[in-house]
Design an enzyme around this catalytic site. Structure first.
Site, PDB file in Angstrom:
ATOM      1  N   HIS A  46       0.854  -1.188   0.000  1.00 21.41           N
ATOM      2  CA  HIS A  46       0.000   0.000   0.000  1.00 21.41           C
ATOM      3  C   HIS A  46       0.887   1.234   0.000  1.00 21.41           C
ATOM      4  O   HIS A  46       2.049   1.159   0.368  1.00 21.41           O
ATOM      5  CB  HIS A  46      -0.858   0.055   1.270  1.00 21.41           C
ATOM      6  CG  HIS A  46      -1.657  -1.166   1.523  1.00 21.41           C
ATOM      7  ND1 HIS A  46      -1.186  -2.208   2.286  1.00 21.41           N
ATOM      8  CD2 HIS A  46      -2.884  -1.521   1.105  1.00 21.41           C
ATOM      9  CE1 HIS A  46      -2.099  -3.152   2.332  1.00 21.41           C
ATOM     10  NE2 HIS A  46      -3.135  -2.763   1.611  1.00 21.41           N
ATOM     11  N   HIS A 133       6.280   6.203  -1.554  1.00 20.88           N
ATOM     12  CA  HIS A 133       6.956   5.020  -2.081  1.00 20.88           C
ATOM     13  C   HIS A 133       6.149   3.776  -1.735  1.00 20.88           C
ATOM     14  O   HIS A 133       5.273   3.811  -0.871  1.00 20.88           O
ATOM     15  CB  HIS A 133       8.369   4.901  -1.499  1.00 20.88           C
ATOM     16  CG  HIS A 133       8.370   4.527  -0.054  1.00 20.88           C
ATOM     17  ND1 HIS A 133       8.124   5.448   0.946  1.00 20.88           N
ATOM     18  CD2 HIS A 133       8.544   3.339   0.570  1.00 20.88           C
ATOM     19  CE1 HIS A 133       8.160   4.841   2.117  1.00 20.88           C
ATOM     20  NE2 HIS A 133       8.415   3.554   1.924  1.00 20.88           N
TER      21      HIS A 133
END
Length: 192
Positions: A46, A133
């Site tokens: 995620h 990221h």
């Protein structure tokens, strides 16, 4: 007196299935040449905006109120998943990641606003700056990792595609011997 149950939770942007498939393809390519990395399961990746750690069930309503207020005026974000890197740096890699580009400035502003509003209701602010990221894997013993620095130096494109983020999800994380299991607790659509 009853003991309040603790929940391990985080706030994130959930990825569409087609992006997770591309991430798995990238991991497979990396696994063939990089040794010594504990790879994250693609279904568990995620874009995390805030990790809470252990919270009480009562905290969910307070967190939800803050996130809902912040998400209501946000337009969907267009995000691109590409480039590969490591934290804290290539000489001492601990985390292998895929970078995010696109409307990252808007995403960073949203994350900062949520972070500040959460701090005002008692949640500690993250000390590290937010860097969008996706964690591909973790490295326990950097000296035993083989092949990673060559891949990063080659700057080969690791493009998993683009997607439209239309909201935020509050996840519960249950740690099991087979890895973390994530359950959606609440979804906050971008209504802007």
């Amino acid at each position: 007196m009853t003991e309040e149950k603790s929940i391990r939770a985080f706030l994130a942007i959930d990825l569409p299935e087609e992006i997770k498939v591309q991430i798995e393809n990238i991991q497979d390519r990396l696994k063939a040449v990089v040794k010594g990395v504990r790879w994250t399961r693609p279904e568990g990746i995620h874009l995390t905006l805030k990790f809470f750690g252990n919270i009480s069930e009562n905290d969910i309503a307070n967190i939800s109120g803050v996130v809902e207020r912040n998400a209501v005026d946000v337009r969907p974000l267009t995000l691109n998943v590409s480039t590969i890197g490591t934290f804290p740096n290539p000489k001492r890699p601990r985390v292998v990641w895929l970078g995010i580009s696109g409307t990252v400035e808007r995403l960073s502003n949203l994350q900062k606003e949520i972070e500040e509003d959460l701090e005002s209701i008692g949640f500690q602010k993250e000390k590290r700056a937010f860097r969008a990221h996706l964690t591909l894997g973790r490295i326990k013993l950097p000296k035993e990792v083989k092949g990673l620095s060559e891949i990063i130096q080659d700057e080969e494109s690791y493009d998993a595609g683009s997607f439209k983020a239309c909201g935020l999800t509050l996840f519960k994380s249950d740690l099991t011997p087979k890895g973390a299991v994530y359950t959606k607790l609440a979804y906050f659509p971008f209504d802007g």
